[in-house]
Scaffold this motif. Structure first.
Motif, PDB file in Angstrom:
ATOM      1  N   TYR A 136      -5.383   3.956   7.993  1.00 13.44           N
ATOM      2  CA  TYR A 136      -5.109   4.790   6.592  1.00 13.44           C
ATOM      3  C   TYR A 136      -4.245   6.087   6.961  1.00 13.44           C
ATOM      4  N   MET A 137      -4.531   6.781   8.062  1.00 13.01           N
ATOM      5  CA  MET A 137      -3.633   7.955   8.223  1.00 13.01           C
ATOM      6  C   MET A 137      -2.432   7.529   8.762  1.00 13.01           C
ATOM      7  N   GLN A 138      -2.247   6.558   9.609  1.00 14.50           N
ATOM      8  CA  GLN A 138      -1.008   6.050  10.110  1.00 14.50           C
ATOM      9  C   GLN A 138       0.053   5.792   9.027  1.00 14.50           C
ATOM     10  N   GLN A 139      -0.634   5.058   7.899  1.00 19.55           N
ATOM     11  CA  GLN A 139      -0.108   4.794   6.733  1.00 19.55           C
ATOM     12  C   GLN A 139       0.588   5.794   5.915  1.00 19.55           C
ATOM     13  N   LEU A 140      -0.350   6.583   5.886  1.00 26.67           N
ATOM     14  CA  LEU A 140       0.106   8.010   5.296  1.00 26.67           C
ATOM     15  C   LEU A 140       1.335   8.681   5.786  1.00 26.67           C
ATOM     16  N   ILE A 141       1.225   8.873   7.224  1.00 31.48           N
ATOM     17  CA  ILE A 141       2.313   9.392   7.781  1.00 31.48           C
ATOM     18  C   ILE A 141       3.732   8.755   7.585  1.00 31.48           C
ATOM     19  N   ASP A 142       3.389   7.350   7.528  1.00 29.84           N
ATOM     20  CA  ASP A 142       4.533   6.310   7.644  1.00 29.84           C
ATOM     21  C   ASP A 142       5.143   6.783   6.170  1.00 29.84           C
ATOM     22  N   VAL A 143       4.609   6.764   5.143  1.00 36.12           N
ATOM     23  CA  VAL A 143       5.009   7.023   3.918  1.00 36.12           C
ATOM     24  C   VAL A 143       5.693   8.379   3.794  1.00 36.12           C
ATOM     25  N   ILE A 144       5.161   9.370   4.187  1.00 38.80           N
ATOM     26  CA  ILE A 144       5.916  10.752   4.404  1.00 38.80           C
ATOM     27  C   ILE A 144       7.066  10.696   5.418  1.00 38.80           C
ATOM     28  N   SER A 145       6.903   9.940   6.386  1.00 38.51           N
ATOM     29  CA  SER A 145       8.018   9.833   7.198  1.00 38.51           C
ATOM     30  C   SER A 145       9.291   9.255   6.408  1.00 38.51           C
TER      31      SER A 145
END
Length: 307
Positions: free
Chosen positions: A171-180
């Motif tokens: 979930y944290m990886q997905q969040l960072i992907d969205v921010i990126s």
């Protein structure tokens, strides 16, 4: 459930951070404890190795490519903000970025370095659902930044900021992907900072706990459960920034964990009344421990944290 713990320790938190790490070793038993800190602090925290779960040191300046405390201070200066505040944002980005290390467990517990656990705690329901501890806080600038990044508003009627957070790596990886994706070719920490309003950059313009919690609530509702723990944020108002064994024992009679903010100084009247009470209660407990296995066990666990 298998999980690792992550503690981000700055230069002002060494003594209480040591107690925080020992409390994790004593009461929660993660698979590994990752300590994110400057490399010059490795030797200091290395003394805790061999006393519980493996301790892994992470150099804070090498965890996020292209981002270290120096680059963040330069960024704050360019925007006319207080460069001393860069460290507060930096530690949030570091804890988020642990999701990219393949050796970290699928779940990792972010634990504040000024917070000492005082009771055995579980962070999952029997069915494996992570447990969240709700807090009664609200800071609008956090949600102004979240809205710019994720296009969502506050989705729950409580705060996810409660001195610890169980994170699912995926979930944290997905969040960072969205921010990126929001920032294009720039690094995701800079994307976050770019969207913090000038008036809030020198104060509190972003929360990793709030953005993660609300992101998960939007994408994966029902993937966590709520439970309320007994906690105290203002422990240093009674004991000063570094508590002793008598302090921790007395706190353990009422709280699951207590935080000791290093910039907080004790109120004189609270400090004096607290010291009188701790001496009395600790003396009574020591005598009671001669006859009570439960009291003796608690005294021993508190003592072990300070070794």
């Amino acid at each position: 459930m298998i999980f690792d713990a992550v503690v981000c320790a700055g230069p002002h938190h060494q003594k209480v951070a040591t107690m925080a790490i020992r409390s994790l070793q004593t009461f929660s038993r993660p698979e590994k404890i990752y300590v994110i800190t400057a490399s010059r602090n490795f030797e200091y925290f290395g003394m805790l190795k061999g006393k519980g779960p493996p301790l892994v040191m992470i150099d804070e300046d090498k965890l996020i490519e292209g981002i270290d405390i120096g680059t963040l201070r330069e960024y704050f200066t360019r925007r006319g903000a207080d460069p001393a505040r860069a460290g507060w944002y930096f530690q949030q980005f570091l804890k988020m970025s642990m999701c990219h290390l393949p050796e970290v467990s699928n779940h990792y517990l972010i634990w504040d370095s000024d917070t000492i656990m005082l009771q055995p705690l579980s962070f999952f329901n029997p069915d494996g659902t992570p447990l969240m501890n709700p807090a009664d806080r609200y800071h609008q600038p956090y949600f102004d930044t979240i809205r710019k990044l994720l296009l969502i508003d506050r989705l729950v009627d409580f705060s996810f900021i409660s001195e610890h957070l169980m994170v699912r790596k995926e979930y944290m990886q997905q969040l960072i992907d969205v921010i990126s994706q929001k920032g294009g070719t720039g690094s995701w920490p800079m994307t976050i900072l770019d969207l913090v309003e000038d008036e809030h950059l020198s104060a509190m313009g972003f929360s990793e706990f709030e953005i993660y919690g609300n992101f998960v609530q939007r994408r994966y509702p029902g993937s966590y459960a709520i439970r309320k723990l007994r906690s105290l944020r203002s422990g240093a108002k009674r004991t000063g920034p570094v508590p002793g064994p008598k302090d921790l024992y007395l706190f353990s009679r009422k709280y699951d964990y207590v935080s000791f903010e290093v910039w907080t100084r004790p109120l004189k009247w609270k400090f004096l009344s607290w010291k009188v009470e701790t001496v009395f209660r600790y003396a009574v407990a020591s005598l009671t421990g001669l006859f009570s296995r439960r009291v003796a066990g608690r005294l021993k666990m508190i003592s072990n944290m300070l070794e």
